[in-house]
Design a protein around this motif. Structure first.
Motif, PDB file in Angstrom:
ATOM      1  N   THR A 237      43.607  76.502  28.530  1.00  0.00           N
ATOM      2  CA  THR A 237      43.821  76.321  29.980  1.00  0.00           C
ATOM      3  C   THR A 237      44.507  74.985  30.247  1.00  0.00           C
ATOM      4  OG1 THR A 237      41.850  77.653  30.445  1.00  0.00           O
ATOM      5  CG2 THR A 237      42.670  76.215  32.221  1.00  0.00           C
ATOM      6  N   ARG A 238      44.111  73.960  29.505  1.00  0.00           N
ATOM      7  CA  ARG A 238      44.738  72.641  29.666  1.00  0.00           C
ATOM      8  C   ARG A 238      46.220  72.718  29.369  1.00  0.00           C
ATOM      9  NH1 ARG A 238      42.938  67.151  26.397  1.00  0.00           N
ATOM     10  NH2 ARG A 238      44.501  65.755  27.401  1.00  0.00           N
ATOM     11  N   GLY A 239      46.573  73.465  28.327  1.00  0.00           N
ATOM     12  CA  GLY A 239      48.013  73.595  27.999  1.00  0.00           C
ATOM     13  C   GLY A 239      48.764  74.335  29.090  1.00  0.00           C
TER      14      GLY A 239
ATOM     15  N   ALA B 185      54.393  70.935  34.642  1.00  0.00           N
ATOM     16  CA  ALA B 185      55.797  70.680  34.287  1.00  0.00           C
ATOM     17  C   ALA B 185      56.724  71.624  35.056  1.00  0.00           C
ATOM     18  CB  ALA B 185      55.998  70.844  32.790  1.00  0.00           C
ATOM     19  N   ALA B 186      56.243  72.924  35.197  1.00  0.00           N
ATOM     20  CA  ALA B 186      57.083  73.885  35.942  1.00  0.00           C
ATOM     21  C   ALA B 186      57.205  73.479  37.404  1.00  0.00           C
ATOM     22  CB  ALA B 186      56.492  75.286  35.802  1.00  0.00           C
ATOM     23  N   VAL B 187      56.033  73.032  37.977  1.00  0.00           N
ATOM     24  CA  VAL B 187      56.066  72.595  39.393  1.00  0.00           C
ATOM     25  C   VAL B 187      56.989  71.401  39.566  1.00  0.00           C
ATOM     26  CG1 VAL B 187      54.667  71.603  41.246  1.00  0.00           C
ATOM     27  CG2 VAL B 187      53.795  73.550  39.950  1.00  0.00           C
ATOM     28  N   VAL B 188      56.913  70.431  38.656  1.00  0.00           N
ATOM     29  CA  VAL B 188      57.794  69.247  38.735  1.00  0.00           C
ATOM     30  C   VAL B 188      59.252  69.658  38.625  1.00  0.00           C
ATOM     31  CG1 VAL B 188      58.426  67.102  37.591  1.00  0.00           C
ATOM     32  CG2 VAL B 188      56.004  67.673  37.907  1.00  0.00           C
ATOM     33  N   ALA B 189      59.552  70.576  37.705  1.00  0.00           N
ATOM     34  CA  ALA B 189      60.935  71.028  37.531  1.00  0.00           C
ATOM     35  C   ALA B 189      61.424  71.768  38.778  1.00  0.00           C
ATOM     36  CB  ALA B 189      61.040  71.923  36.294  1.00  0.00           C
ATOM     37  N   MET B 190      60.461  72.624  39.315  1.00  0.00           N
ATOM     38  CA  MET B 190      60.851  73.365  40.509  1.00  0.00           C
ATOM     39  C   MET B 190      61.116  72.405  41.683  1.00  0.00           C
ATOM     40  SD  MET B 190      58.741  76.375  42.484  1.00  0.00           S
ATOM     41  CE  MET B 190      57.535  75.203  43.073  1.00  0.00           C
ATOM     42  N   GLN B 191      60.214  71.381  41.788  1.00  0.00           N
ATOM     43  CA  GLN B 191      60.402  70.413  42.869  1.00  0.00           C
ATOM     44  C   GLN B 191      61.744  69.692  42.722  1.00  0.00           C
ATOM     45  OE1 GLN B 191      57.284  67.490  43.025  1.00  0.00           O
ATOM     46  NE2 GLN B 191      58.013  66.612  45.004  1.00  0.00           N
ATOM     47  N   ALA B 192      62.101  69.306  41.534  1.00  0.00           N
ATOM     48  CA  ALA B 192      63.379  68.632  41.291  1.00  0.00           C
ATOM     49  C   ALA B 192      64.547  69.559  41.625  1.00  0.00           C
ATOM     50  CB  ALA B 192      63.478  68.162  39.841  1.00  0.00           C
TER      51      ALA B 192
END
Length: 308
Positions: A20-22, A29-36
């Motif tokens: 779950t941690r992974g 990371a996906a949210v950060v990429a999507m936000q960018a």
């Protein structure tokens, strides 16, 4: 009290938590990429919107400026055509005015030259001796550029004697002509004075006798009025002298007997003699051909009458 001891294997849960941690890290990371990506997309969209707005505003302003330029150019072209037409009309008016001016100037120049020539001839005829004397003086004194007679007074000792003799002879000849002209003038004046004195009364003692009769010339002229063709103007001309200044009695007497005078047509022989003399005077005056023809025409169309 009984105690129970249980051994629970937590390895699956730990493994599940590790997985779950992974996954959470992947989601992060996906949210950060999507936000960018979203931020980059919003920036690109906003830039595109700004570029489109700027381009649309520039196109609108350019279109308005082009329309105003086209309207101004159209108005300028129309006014330019109007100005060209006005310039052509002004040039035509100027050319017509110049032609009229030149035509009128030529006409009046010719007319005034004719009048000047005719007046000059008449003035010369009124006082011919004085005019001849003035012409002689002009030839001798004022025509220095065309005459070398004045060299006689300024020659040096080196001048050829033959030239001096020729110039002296020329000067003497012109002096002789001048003296002859002056003599003729004096003789004409004296002859005229003698003729006038012979027909005029010298003083009052000459008419003291009632039977002693003296004849005085008088010219009686009748001409049609320029204002009314049915009216006639009568004029009486008498000689002028210091002894006989009051000519009213003569004028009154001529007017009184003018109605009693018997007039008859003049002879053609006498009229032909006067016509020849008139032609001679016209040839001597060197007047214009038109004036000469008009004088002869008026003379031929006139009807003469003699007083019998």
């Amino acid at each position: 009290m009984p105690s129970y001891s249980f051994n629970v294997d937590t390895s699956p849960m730990a493994n599940s938590i590790d997985n779950t941690r992974g996954n959470v890290n992947g989601v992060t990371a996906a949210v950060v990429a999507m936000q960018a990506a979203v931020i980059a997309t919003e920036q690109a969209a906003s830039k595109k919107i700004c570029d489109n707005i700027d381009e649309g505003f520039y196109t609108l302003v350019k279109s308005q400026i082009s329309q105003k330029a086209v309207a101004a150019y159209t108005e300028m072209t129309a006014r330019h055509v109007t100005l060209l037409q006005l310039a052509k009309a002004i040039d035509n008016s100027k050319r017509v005015m110049e032609n009229d001016f030149n035509m009128i100037a030529r006409r009046y120049t010719k007319l005034f030259n004719s009048l000047n020539k005719a007046l000059e001839i008449r003035v010369k005829e009124l006082d011919r001796p004085a005019m001849q004397l003035a012409e002689t003086r002009k030839r001798m004194v004022f025509d220095k550029l065309k005459d070398d007679s004045s060299m006689l007074f300024s020659v040096t000792s080196e001048t050829i004697p033959a030239a001096q003799t020729a110039l002296s002879g020329k000067l003497k000849q012109k002096t002789k002509e001048t003296i002859n002209a002056m003599c003729e003038s004096v003789h004409e004046d004296r002859t005229y004075s003698e003729k006038v004195d012979s027909i005029l009364v010298k003083n009052e003692t000459d008419v003291s006798s009632e039977n002693d009769m003296r004849y005085i010339p008088a010219a009686f002229m009748v001409c049609e009025s320029l204002l009314n063709k049915n009216d006639h103007i009568e004029n009486v001309y008498t000689p002028k002298t210091d002894v006989w200044q009051n000519t009213s009695p003569i004028v009154s007497e001529v007017n009184r007997i003018s109605k009693e005078l018997n007039w008859s047509n003049a002879d053609n022989s006498e009229k032909n003699i006067i016509r020849r003399e008139l032609l001679t005077l016209c040839e001597k005056d060197n007047a214009e051909e038109r004036i000469t023809k008009e004088i002869i025409r008026m003379f031929d169309e006139s009807v003469w009458e003699d007083c019998k």
